[in-house]
Design a protein around this motif. Structure first.
Motif, mmCIF file in Angstrom:
data_model
loop_
_atom_site.group_PDB
_atom_site.id
_atom_site.type_symbol
_atom_site.label_atom_id
_atom_site.label_comp_id
_atom_site.label_asym_id
_atom_site.label_seq_id
_atom_site.Cartn_x
_atom_site.Cartn_y
_atom_site.Cartn_z
ATOM 1 N N TYR A 179 68.814 49.144 64.385
ATOM 2 C CA TYR A 179 67.765 49.587 63.461
ATOM 3 C C TYR A 179 68.293 49.598 62.014
ATOM 4 C CZ TYR A 179 63.463 51.951 62.096
ATOM 5 O OH TYR A 179 62.261 52.235 61.515
ATOM 6 N N ILE A 180 69.524 50.086 61.840
ATOM 7 C CA ILE A 180 70.137 50.113 60.504
ATOM 8 C C ILE A 180 70.309 48.676 59.981
ATOM 9 C CG2 ILE A 180 72.231 50.717 59.199
ATOM 10 C CD1 ILE A 180 72.547 53.115 61.212
ATOM 11 N N LEU A 181 70.784 47.782 60.873
ATOM 12 C CA LEU A 181 70.911 46.368 60.498
ATOM 13 C C LEU A 181 69.558 45.814 60.053
ATOM 14 C CD1 LEU A 181 72.358 43.557 60.425
ATOM 15 C CD2 LEU A 181 71.981 43.412 62.898
ATOM 16 N N GLY A 182 68.518 46.116 60.824
ATOM 17 C CA GLY A 182 67.170 45.647 60.508
ATOM 18 C C GLY A 182 66.679 46.139 59.154
ATOM 19 N N LEU A 183 66.970 47.394 58.824
ATOM 20 C CA LEU A 183 66.548 47.948 57.531
ATOM 21 C C LEU A 183 67.186 47.178 56.377
ATOM 22 C CD1 LEU A 183 66.628 51.822 58.154
ATOM 23 C CD2 LEU A 183 64.619 50.323 58.090
ATOM 24 N N HIS A 184 68.454 46.767 56.559
ATOM 25 C CA HIS A 184 69.124 45.986 55.509
ATOM 26 C C HIS A 184 68.587 44.553 55.461
ATOM 27 C CE1 HIS A 184 71.853 49.048 54.214
ATOM 28 N NE2 HIS A 184 72.279 49.253 55.448
ATOM 29 N N LEU A 185 68.336 43.952 56.624
ATOM 30 C CA LEU A 185 67.799 42.580 56.659
ATOM 31 C C LEU A 185 66.446 42.517 55.953
ATOM 32 C CD1 LEU A 185 68.598 41.341 60.301
ATOM 33 C CD2 LEU A 185 69.942 41.012 58.214
ATOM 34 N N LYS A 186 65.695 43.605 56.085
ATOM 35 C CA LYS A 186 64.362 43.682 55.460
ATOM 36 C C LYS A 186 64.411 43.543 53.937
ATOM 37 C CE LYS A 186 60.932 46.800 56.421
ATOM 38 N NZ LYS A 186 60.372 48.037 57.004
ATOM 39 N N THR A 187 65.563 43.893 53.355
ATOM 40 C CA THR A 187 65.692 43.826 51.896
ATOM 41 C C THR A 187 65.991 42.399 51.421
ATOM 42 O OG1 THR A 187 68.089 44.238 51.898
ATOM 43 C CG2 THR A 187 66.647 46.176 51.852
ATOM 44 N N SER A 188 66.268 41.481 52.386
ATOM 45 C CA SER A 188 66.596 40.100 52.020
ATOM 46 C C SER A 188 65.439 39.160 52.357
ATOM 47 C CB SER A 188 67.848 39.656 52.784
ATOM 48 O OG SER A 188 67.954 38.249 52.766
ATOM 49 N N PRO A 189 64.990 38.337 51.402
ATOM 50 C CA PRO A 189 63.883 37.402 51.682
ATOM 51 C C PRO A 189 64.227 36.375 52.764
ATOM 52 C CG PRO A 189 64.787 37.042 49.473
ATOM 53 C CD PRO A 189 65.435 38.272 50.019
ATOM 54 N N THR A 190 65.528 36.115 52.962
ATOM 55 C CA THR A 190 65.972 35.145 53.964
ATOM 56 C C THR A 190 65.523 35.517 55.375
ATOM 57 O OG1 THR A 190 67.945 35.061 52.591
ATOM 58 C CG2 THR A 190 68.036 33.840 54.660
ATOM 59 N N TYR A 191 65.458 36.819 55.633
ATOM 60 C CA TYR A 191 65.132 37.290 56.985
ATOM 61 C C TYR A 191 63.691 37.809 57.094
ATOM 62 C CZ TYR A 191 70.231 37.157 57.349
ATOM 63 O OH TYR A 191 71.539 36.752 57.333
ATOM 64 N N ALA A 192 62.910 37.562 56.040
ATOM 65 C CA ALA A 192 61.574 38.178 55.958
ATOM 66 C C ALA A 192 60.584 37.651 56.996
ATOM 67 C CB ALA A 192 61.008 37.991 54.559
#
Ligand SMILES: [Zn+2]
Length: 227
Positions: free
Chosen positions: A97-110
């Motif tokens: 979940y923590i990893l997901g929260l950080h990925l959400k901040t990057s357009p690459t993983y949007a």
């Protein structure tokens, strides 16, 4: 955990899995202090990071990153040990979940559609009772608002054990250990393959390669830890 933390845990069973202090309202699995103290890589902030570079020239992955540095003897190593061998599956969900929260901040993983855990060998999973990466994938998917599924990729059961092979043979063996069960479901999708720790990256790379071969799609890679 100190004896005092263990003593406290008798009365407050809902304690931080890392430091043993009772969790406050709104906290789950890990306390806020421990979450803040984790050794973050911040690799999701730039595309040419050391984890993504492991796959350059090997497979055409869209992006790759890990959440944490996984150094020998570090507290985070103990945490992953609890997840993998002690049945503390909620640690997998929380770190995912923590990893997901950080990925959400990057357009690459949007635009990720599916989060797919690297399957364990069925014999290994039977022995352990669970696949730790399933829980990581579930946490990531919940945080980014994607689906997680364990049915798209499966592990071939007829691959031999790797103990008697040299490095090149082992690498060739690892490349064919996965198969994609439903290629139609991944057509045109962006899939994130997740695992607990990336070391050489050979296993997760093999899983990603099978997805890329099965249908036109994009595949990214993420893990909780990297060495
Ligand atoms: Zn803590």
């Amino acid at each position: 955990m100190s004896w005092f933390s263990n003593f406290i845990a008798l009365f407050y069973p809902n304690t931080c899995r890392m430091c043993g202090t009772p969790l406050l309202k709104g906290e789950t699995t890990l306390c806020t202090k421990c979450i803040a103290s984790l050794p973050y890589t911040r690799y999701w902030e730039y595309e040419d990071n050391p984890v993504a570079q492991k796959f350059w020239g090997q497979i055409n992955a869209t992006a790759g990153c890990s959440l944490l540095h996984f150094r020998k003897g570090a507290k985070v190593r103990k945490l992953i040990h609890k997840l993998k061998y002690k049945g503390n599956t909620e640690i997998g969900y929380k770190l995912g979940y923590i990893l997901g929260l950080h990925l959400k901040t990057s357009p690459t993983y949007a635009d990720i559609d599916y989060v797919v855990p690297v399957p364990l060998h069925p014999k290994k999973q039977q022995k352990r009772g669970y696949n730790q990466s399933d829980y990581i994938a579930n946490g990531v998917a919940d945080a980014i608002g994607a689906k997680w599924t364990t049915t798209i990729v499966r592990r071939n059961t007829h691959t031999s054990t790797q103990t008697q092979k040299n490095r090149i043979e082992r690498y060739q063996n690892v490349r064919s250990i996965f198969e994609v069960a439903h290629p139609d479901t991944i057509r045109g999708k962006h899939i994130l393959v997740v695992d607990d720790v990336i070391t050489t990256g050979a296993t997760i790379e093999s899983c990603a390669a099978e997805l890329l071969n099965a249908a036109p799609c994009r595949v990214s890679i993420a893990s909780i830890g990297t060495v």
